[in-house]
Design a protein around this motif. Sequence first.
Motif, mmCIF file in Angstrom:
data_model
loop_
_atom_site.group_PDB
_atom_site.id
_atom_site.type_symbol
_atom_site.label_atom_id
_atom_site.label_comp_id
_atom_site.label_asym_id
_atom_site.label_seq_id
_atom_site.Cartn_x
_atom_site.Cartn_y
_atom_site.Cartn_z
ATOM 1 N N SER A 23 33.187 40.523 32.779
ATOM 2 C CA SER A 23 33.715 39.620 33.806
ATOM 3 C C SER A 23 32.635 39.293 34.815
ATOM 4 N N GLY A 34 43.867 37.619 38.550
ATOM 5 C CA GLY A 34 44.026 36.627 37.499
ATOM 6 C C GLY A 34 42.727 36.199 36.856
ATOM 7 N N GLN A 35 41.604 36.680 37.409
ATOM 8 C CA GLN A 35 40.300 36.331 36.837
ATOM 9 C C GLN A 35 40.211 36.847 35.403
ATOM 10 N N GLN A 36 39.535 36.088 34.572
ATOM 11 C CA GLN A 36 39.476 36.418 33.151
ATOM 12 C C GLN A 36 38.637 37.667 32.887
ATOM 13 N N ASN A 93 44.013 45.969 35.012
ATOM 14 C CA ASN A 93 44.327 44.557 34.792
ATOM 15 C C ASN A 93 45.700 44.168 35.342
ATOM 16 N N ALA A 130 39.047 36.344 25.691
ATOM 17 C CA ALA A 130 39.869 36.833 26.801
ATOM 18 C C ALA A 130 40.840 37.889 26.293
ATOM 19 N N GLU A 182 43.751 39.851 32.281
ATOM 20 C CA GLU A 182 43.523 39.196 33.578
ATOM 21 C C GLU A 182 43.293 40.277 34.622
#
Length: 305
Positions: free
Chosen positions: A192, A215-217, A255, A271, A274
């Motif tokens: 990430s 929510g970032q991948q 996550n 992915a 999140e």
Amino acid sequence: MIKKSNILLCSITLAALLSGCGTTGVQAPVVERHPSSSSAAASDPRDRDPAYYTVKRGDTLLRIALEHGQNYRDLVAWNDLSNPNDIKVDQVLRVLPPNGDTGGAQTSAIVMPPATEVKPAAPAVPKKTGPRGEKRAYSDATLAELRADGGTGDAKPAPAPAAAVAAAPAAAAAAPAASAPGDDKISWMWPSEGKVIGTFDEGKNKGVDIAGKAGQQVVAAGAGKVMYAGSGIRGYGNLVIVKHSNSLLSAYAHNRSILVKEGQNVNKGQAIAEMGDSDADRVKLHFEIRQQGKPVDPSKFLPNR
């Protein structure tokens, strides 16, 4: 005169008898006998073979699998275990593949009931505010129980999106000196984007912590197969573990939601989750690499950034 001679003769005879009684003869030595080593039960020769492990008190199948960098389900298959929760002290288990192959990721799918691979459940785990009785410690967690229940615990599943490749550098880092055959062929990338707020410190931090936004991948740092996806391990929140080879695993913790299922093959950069703050005091990704079950410094594998 005769009386005196008789008394003298008796005295001499008595003295001779006493002298005979007081003489110390040669005695047989006292030997303390011990059971011969040949009569002792011979130790199982497999105990010295790295392909085998003897169960000790307090062991769980998950702990044994992690310490040897293996998938829990592989140990079940290799040892024909009918009840994964029932292993006994001194039981000898195979912990390496029967064919001795140590290179390359195992990509054969694990057959699991589709309806129970990921359970819809409660919302994502809230911020950690105290001990959680329903959670199990990482080292003592019983993956057998988690999987036998069909589950990923209270993880929040989400529809799996199309494979997304992050824009992070894809250059592979140099393999560690103690790498197993095939490990140096694995290409790594950062899981990430974000600032590193915690570095590897054996005994204190088993990986690296990366700051980010909710929510970032979170992407797979390398190609492999998902061997665990759930939230039943205390301190890790919603966790994904990916197996890259017979000796290398990577773990992604805290996550907000999980996008993959156990047994699923994933590509580097795909992915898988999140970013969130489950079982953490802030939004971050805790990332670990384990080699033969032991946490190692991810910076030795990841490319410079």
